[in-house]
Enzyme design. Structure first.
Site, PDB file in Angstrom:
ATOM      1  N   HIS A   1      44.254  -1.551 -21.073  1.00 51.34           N
ATOM      2  CA  HIS A   1      45.343  -0.922 -21.837  1.00 51.34           C
ATOM      3  C   HIS A   1      46.168  -1.996 -22.555  1.00 51.34           C
ATOM      4  CE1 HIS A   1      45.515   3.246 -19.667  1.00 51.34           C
ATOM      5  NE2 HIS A   1      44.651   3.224 -20.659  1.00 51.34           N
TER       6      HIS A   1
ATOM      7  N   ASP B   1      49.261  -2.613 -23.201  1.00 52.46           N
ATOM      8  CA  ASP B   1      50.466  -3.219 -22.620  1.00 52.46           C
ATOM      9  C   ASP B   1      50.110  -4.307 -21.592  1.00 52.46           C
ATOM     10  OD1 ASP B   1      49.561  -0.930 -21.167  1.00 52.46           O
ATOM     11  OD2 ASP B   1      51.398  -0.938 -19.990  1.00 52.46           O
ATOM     12  N   HIS B   2      48.849  -4.380 -21.187  1.00 54.11           N
ATOM     13  CA  HIS B   2      48.378  -5.440 -20.279  1.00 54.11           C
ATOM     14  C   HIS B   2      47.515  -6.470 -21.001  1.00 54.11           C
ATOM     15  CE1 HIS B   2      49.517  -3.259 -16.544  1.00 54.11           C
ATOM     16  NE2 HIS B   2      49.530  -2.281 -17.422  1.00 54.11           N
TER      17      HIS B   2
ATOM     18  N   HIS C   1      42.999  -4.203 -16.377  1.00 55.52           N
ATOM     19  CA  HIS C   1      42.340  -3.179 -17.196  1.00 55.52           C
ATOM     20  C   HIS C   1      42.707  -3.425 -18.648  1.00 55.52           C
ATOM     21  CE1 HIS C   1      46.297  -1.443 -16.596  1.00 55.52           C
ATOM     22  NE2 HIS C   1      46.064  -0.412 -17.386  1.00 55.52           N
TER      23      HIS C   1
HETATM   24 ZN   LIG Z   1      47.241   1.274 -17.931  1.00 48.76          ZN
END
Ligand SMILES: [Zn+2]
Length: 273
Positions: free
Chosen positions: A86, A88-89, A84
């Site tokens: 976000h 932090d990814h 996904h």
């Molecule tokens: Zn997330």
């Protein structure tokens, strides 16, 4: 966000997880990201090609460690996937693509690099490694799970975490979608040989069915608590959080408030409040 999961509480984070999955832990620990983001390096044994799932934050040292981990195993990174969008990814994905010369495939076109998209139902073959793409919206609208049938494992991103529970990032994430996604994972664990969860944060879970059952029970409990709080006169999301999430670290209350908004939306949609 609270409670204990079944499985081994002492399980470590990072390193070899299954025959086809190796974890490089990003240096971004926090209340929300647990030990940090798990960047996954996937490869079929004997193949010289690898897939990276979730390069993680834009951290030059981390991105280079992922590339080194591949090189040490004699692998060339052929493809980058996102569970996904976000940050932090996904924040490091563009730089990672530049360093490796790969494309980035994601459900959300805004996070893609290159012409190829990604959606539930697709089956990828990278050097003999089979990766089945499963749509699991709810944490966010663009959340995907990657199924490695040969390892009986799923990479769940933030849909199921290695410790505690996750948030429904309302309004993008919807509770109804999230519950449907948990039921989809439940079916995969109960009927399709999925035993291991390789999460986006926290340790590997070796009892996938137990973990998903715990998540479903936790969501049902929280929903009942929110309904009770509303009936008792707690009206605003902040009031409901203070009532229902009193047992949870206050650093997580902003995330809890999004989950409460998702739960209030679900109860309203179903005519329950
Ligand atoms: Zn997330």
């Amino acid at each position: 966000m609270s409670g204990l999961l079944p499985g081994d509480p002492a399980a470590s984070v990072g390193g070899e997880a299954t025959p086809r999955a190796f974890c490089v832990l990003a240096p971004n620990p926090s209340a929300m990201t647990l030990d940090g983001t798990n960047t996954w390096l996937l490869s079929e044994p004997g193949s010289d090609l690898a897939v990276v799932v979730d390069p993680g934050p834009l951290d030059e040292g981390h991105l280079h460690r992922v590339i080194e981990a591949a090189e040490q195993r004699g692998k060339r990174i052929a493809l980058t996937l996102l569970t996904h969008g976000h940050p932090d990814h996904a924040e490091g994905a563009a730089r990672f693509a530049e360093l490796t010369g790969t494309g980035v495939r994601a459900l959300d076109p805004a996070h893609r690099l290159g012409s190829e998209g990604l959606r539930g139902g697709q089956v990828l073959d990278v050097g003999g490694l089979e990766v089945r793409v499963v749509g699991t919206p709810g944490h966010t609208a663009d959340s995907l799970t990657f199924h490695l049938p040969a390892d009986g494992a799923v990479l769940t991103g933030d849909t199921v975490l290695g410790r505690g529970t996750t948030m429904v990032a309302y309004p993008d994430g919807k509770l109804g979608d999230y519950l449907d996604s948990l039921r989809r994972l439940h079916t995969m664990a109960a009927e399709r040989g999925v035993r291991t969860i390789l999460p986006g944060h926290g340790p590997v879970l070796v009892d996938a069915l137990g973990a998903v059952d715990y998540y479903l029970a936790h969501r049902a409990n929280r929903l009942a608590q929110v309904e009770t709080a509303v009936e008792a006169g707690f009206r605003t999301p902040a009031e409901v959080v203070a009532r229902v999430y009193a047992d949870v670290d206050r650093a997580l209350w902003p995330a809890a408030e999004l989950s409460v908004r998702a739960q209030l939306g679900y109860l309203e949609d179903h005519g329950l409040i």
